[in-house]
Every structure is written in structure tokens, then in C-alpha cells.
Design an enzyme around this catalytic site. Structure first.
Site, PDB file in Angstrom:
ATOM      1  N   ASP A 194      -4.432  -5.086 -17.518  1.00  0.00           N
ATOM      2  CA  ASP A 194      -3.183  -4.155 -17.519  1.00  0.00           C
ATOM      3  C   ASP A 194      -3.233  -3.797 -19.167  1.00  0.00           C
ATOM      4  O   ASP A 194      -2.307  -3.088 -19.497  1.00  0.00           O
ATOM      5  CB  ASP A 194      -1.988  -4.532 -17.203  1.00  0.00           C
ATOM      6  CG  ASP A 194      -1.819  -5.126 -15.848  1.00  0.00           C
ATOM      7  OD1 ASP A 194      -2.492  -4.412 -15.058  1.00  0.00           O
ATOM      8  OD2 ASP A 194      -1.060  -5.985 -15.573  1.00  0.00           O
ATOM      9  N   GLY A 249       0.797  -1.110  -0.100  1.00  0.00           N
ATOM     10  CA  GLY A 249       0.009  -0.042  -0.093  1.00  0.00           C
ATOM     11  C   GLY A 249       0.884   1.278   0.106  1.00  0.00           C
ATOM     12  O   GLY A 249       0.123   2.271   0.551  1.00  0.00           O
ATOM     13  N   ASN A 283       1.442   2.868  -2.662  1.00  0.00           N
ATOM     14  CA  ASN A 283       0.806   3.846  -3.428  1.00  0.00           C
ATOM     15  C   ASN A 283      -0.452   4.295  -2.883  1.00  0.00           C
ATOM     16  O   ASN A 283      -0.663   5.568  -3.335  1.00  0.00           O
ATOM     17  CB  ASN A 283       0.517   3.190  -4.990  1.00  0.00           C
ATOM     18  CG  ASN A 283       1.908   3.000  -5.710  1.00  0.00           C
ATOM     19  OD1 ASN A 283       2.276   3.992  -6.261  1.00  0.00           O
ATOM     20  ND2 ASN A 283       2.263   1.665  -5.676  1.00  0.00           N
ATOM     21  N   GLU A 324       6.331   5.967  -9.304  1.00  0.00           N
ATOM     22  CA  GLU A 324       4.774   5.260  -9.163  1.00  0.00           C
ATOM     23  C   GLU A 324       4.163   6.352  -8.160  1.00  0.00           C
ATOM     24  O   GLU A 324       3.063   6.487  -8.349  1.00  0.00           O
ATOM     25  CB  GLU A 324       4.675   3.872  -8.565  1.00  0.00           C
ATOM     26  CG  GLU A 324       5.038   2.889  -9.755  1.00  0.00           C
ATOM     27  CD  GLU A 324       4.711   1.546  -9.130  1.00  0.00           C
ATOM     28  OE1 GLU A 324       4.311   0.732  -9.976  1.00  0.00           O
ATOM     29  OE2 GLU A 324       4.773   1.236  -8.040  1.00  0.00           O
ATOM     30  N   HIS A 337       0.276   0.404 -13.183  1.00  0.00           N
ATOM     31  CA  HIS A 337       0.761  -0.872 -13.441  1.00  0.00           C
ATOM     32  C   HIS A 337       2.403  -0.514 -13.845  1.00  0.00           C
ATOM     33  O   HIS A 337       2.661   0.524 -14.644  1.00  0.00           O
ATOM     34  CB  HIS A 337       0.173  -1.514 -14.749  1.00  0.00           C
ATOM     35  CG  HIS A 337       0.901  -2.792 -15.264  1.00  0.00           C
ATOM     36  ND1 HIS A 337       0.819  -3.964 -14.244  1.00  0.00           N
ATOM     37  CD2 HIS A 337       1.558  -3.116 -16.463  1.00  0.00           C
ATOM     38  CE1 HIS A 337       1.569  -4.851 -14.817  1.00  0.00           C
ATOM     39  NE2 HIS A 337       1.730  -4.528 -16.126  1.00  0.00           N
ATOM     40  N   ASN A 354      -6.217   1.922 -13.155  1.00  0.00           N
ATOM     41  CA  ASN A 354      -4.918   0.978 -12.689  1.00  0.00           C
ATOM     42  C   ASN A 354      -3.953   1.748 -12.761  1.00  0.00           C
ATOM     43  O   ASN A 354      -3.330   2.380 -13.522  1.00  0.00           O
ATOM     44  CB  ASN A 354      -5.269   0.125 -13.350  1.00  0.00           C
ATOM     45  CG  ASN A 354      -4.279  -1.381 -12.654  1.00  0.00           C
ATOM     46  OD1 ASN A 354      -4.119  -1.440 -11.389  1.00  0.00           O
ATOM     47  ND2 ASN A 354      -3.523  -1.905 -13.625  1.00  0.00           N
ATOM     48  N   ILE A 413      -7.962 -10.038 -11.029  1.00  0.00           N
ATOM     49  CA  ILE A 413      -8.528  -9.746 -12.385  1.00  0.00           C
ATOM     50  C   ILE A 413     -10.132  -9.314 -11.968  1.00  0.00           C
ATOM     51  O   ILE A 413     -10.833  -9.980 -11.574  1.00  0.00           O
ATOM     52  CB  ILE A 413      -8.469 -10.935 -13.169  1.00  0.00           C
ATOM     53  CG1 ILE A 413      -6.907 -11.383 -13.414  1.00  0.00           C
ATOM     54  CG2 ILE A 413      -9.055 -10.891 -14.485  1.00  0.00           C
ATOM     55  CD1 ILE A 413      -6.783 -12.581 -13.981  1.00  0.00           C
TER      56      ILE A 413
HETATM   57  C1  GAR Z   1       3.026  -1.365  -7.596  1.00  0.00           C
HETATM   58  O1  GAR Z   1       4.408  -1.687  -7.953  1.00  0.00           O
HETATM   59  C2  GAR Z   1       1.964  -1.473  -8.580  1.00  0.00           C
HETATM   60  O2  GAR Z   1       2.425  -0.919  -9.936  1.00  0.00           O
HETATM   61  C3  GAR Z   1       1.841  -2.910  -9.020  1.00  0.00           C
HETATM   62  O3  GAR Z   1       1.749  -3.418  -7.647  1.00  0.00           O
HETATM   63  C4  GAR Z   1       2.659  -2.515  -6.710  1.00  0.00           C
HETATM   64  C5  GAR Z   1       1.716  -2.328  -5.245  1.00  0.00           C
HETATM   65  O4  GAR Z   1       2.710  -1.595  -4.788  1.00  0.00           O
HETATM   66  N1  GAR Z   1       0.514  -3.286  -9.633  1.00  0.00           N
HETATM   67  C6  GAR Z   1       0.690  -4.017 -10.474  1.00  0.00           C
HETATM   68  O5  GAR Z   1       1.592  -5.098 -10.878  1.00  0.00           O
HETATM   69  C7  GAR Z   1      -0.757  -4.315 -11.333  1.00  0.00           C
HETATM   70  N2  GAR Z   1      -0.671  -5.302 -12.375  1.00  0.00           N
HETATM   71  P1  GAR Z   1       2.065  -1.191  -3.162  1.00  0.00           P
HETATM   72  O6  GAR Z   1       1.174  -2.109  -2.542  1.00  0.00           O
HETATM   73  O7  GAR Z   1       3.335  -0.797  -2.306  1.00  0.00           O
HETATM   74  O8  GAR Z   1       1.169   0.185  -3.760  1.00  0.00           O
END
Ligand code: GAR
Length: 218
Positions: free
Chosen positions: A163, A17, A19, A194, A123, A121, A103
Site C-alpha cells: 500500500d 467484490g 469494488n 471507494e 486502499h 490498487n 502481498i
Molecule cells: C475495500 O475496502 C478495499 O479498499 C480494501 O478491501 C476492501 C474490498 O472490498 N483493500 C485493502 O484493504 C487493500 N489493502 P470489496 O471486496 O467489497 O471490493
């Protein structure tokens, strides 16, 4: 983005989490006129749930496994239906998937589209490359094999192909020649970018929603 009803955002997560944290922190400035109305996780131990609780944001945990036990081959359909109902109960304007590793099928996407709630989303790859899980690892492998020179990150609209929806914001991230970067270092370099992109992308879509609300266009 001021002096209007806040844009109501539901955030879907599965993990750490970081992000989500970027979105929570941005409510102080870039996302001043946004309100995170709920954080939903498909994993009970997702640290993002702790982050949400620390920020006094309501949370919900909804996992696919009980649906598999109860509905076998219809599990995903039933899960998506319940997830859509759960999300829509908060009357959000926008859903942000921030590391939601599940998904989303039409049984989730259709009710959201009917309610005019966009879903975006984050990615960690460039459009059309390394869709799905472990995108950073796969991109680094491709770099080490001489197949790519760069990777990237994107915010995109969500469609049923994983994605693959229309990109909203894309940022290229080059691999660095002569630097022996391990996966942890690359992940860290990507995550830092990100955290900015998810805020910018959310703000862009939130602004569009506010314009739409002012103009009364659905
Ligand atoms: C992030 O790197 C995001 O881009 C990826 O999961 C991670 C979550 O990190 N998402 C995907 O791969 C979606 N296909 P976080 O839990 O620290 O935010």
C-alpha cells in the site's frame, strides 16, 4: 475513450467484490472502452467470483496454501511466478487490485513491468497511513484515541511495499465530531466513496494506456 481497442483489464480480488461490481457496472458508461478479461481470486469463497460469473467474465482461483505445502519457504516466490504467468496469458493492458489481500512481490511485479502492464490498487486509507489489512478499523481506533481527524481512500501504483506506491487519486474522508458512528457505518460510508474512486482511477490509467498505444510508446 471511443473507437479504439478496449483496454484489457485483469481484476484481482479476495472478498465480497463490491469494488469489482463497481467496475463491472461502469463498463456501461465511464469504462465503456474497457474490457474485464478475467477476475482472479486467492480465496475460493470470494463472493466477487460469483459477481464475475454473473457478468460472464472468466475467473480463476489461485491460493497460496498448496504452494506452502509444496515449496515451504519459496512458496510466495513460486505463487507470484504462477500468478504473473496466469495474468499475462490474457494479455491485459492493466491489472486492478480491488480488495486483493495478498502481498505482491517482485516475482510478480517484475514480469508485469517487463510486459509494460501497470498494476493499481485501491486502499482504504490516506497515503502513508494504516498500510495493510484492517485499515478502516485502525483508522477509527486512532480517531477515537484523538490521534487523527480524518482518514481516506486512495488508488495507487503497486510496488513491493504494501500500500505504498505512488498515489494516483486520493480522497480525504473526515470523521464526524459528535456523531457516534460504529465501524459498520464507517465502512459503508467509505465503501460508497471507494466505488466511485476505483472507477475514476481505473479510467485515468486506462486513458493513459490508450494514449500510449496510439503514440506507440511502450
Ligand atoms: C475495500 O475496502 C478495499 O479498499 C480494501 O478491501 C476492501 C474490498 O472490498 N483493500 C485493502 O484493504 C487493500 N489493502 P470489496 O471486496 O467489497 O471490493
Amino acid at each position: 475513450m471511443a473507437n479504439q481497442d478496449p483496454v484489457r483489464i485483469t481484476v484481482l480480488i479476495s472478498g465480497n467484490g463490491t469494488n469489482l461490481q463497481a467496475l463491472i457496472d461502469a463498463r456501461e458508461d465511464t469504462l465503456k472502452n474497457c474490457s474485464i478479461v478475467r477476475v482472479i481470486s486467492n480465496r475460493r469463497i470470494a463472493h466477487g467470483l460469483v459477481r464475475a460469473k454473473d457478468a460472464s467474465i472468466p475467473t480463476h482461483y489461485l491460493n497460496l496454501l498448496p504452494y506452502k505445502a509444496k515449496f515451504s519457504e519459496n512458496a510466495r516466490t513460486e505463487y507470484d511466478k504462477d500468478l504473473a504467468a496466469l495474468v499475462l496469458a490474457d494479455k491485459p493492458d492493466l491489472v486492478v487490485c480491488a480488495g486483493f489481500m495478498n502481498i505482491l512481490n517482485d516475482t510478480f511485479l517484475d514480469p508485469l513491468a517487463d510486459a509494460h502492464v501497470p498494476i493499481i490498487n485501491l486502499h482504504p486509507a490516506l497515503p502513508g497511513q494504516f498500510n495493510g489489512a484492517k485499515a478502516i478499523e485502525r483508522a477509527q481506533k486512532a480517531w477515537l484515541e484523538g490521534k487523527v481527524e480524518k482518514t481516506g481512500i486512495m488508488i495507487h501504483h503497486v510496488i513491493s511495499e504494501v500500500d505504498m506506491g505512488e498515489p494516483i487519486l486520493v480522497e480525504e474522508i473526515p470523521f464526524i465530531k459528535g456523531v457516534d458512528e460504529d465501524i459498520k457505518e464507517l465502512e459503508q460510508r467509505i465503501h460508497e466513496k471507494e466505488h466511485k474512486l476505483i472507477v475514476s482511477g481505473t479510467r485515468m490509467v486506462a486513458e493513459e494506456i490508450q494514449k500510449r498505444n496510439i503514440n506507440g510508446v511502450s
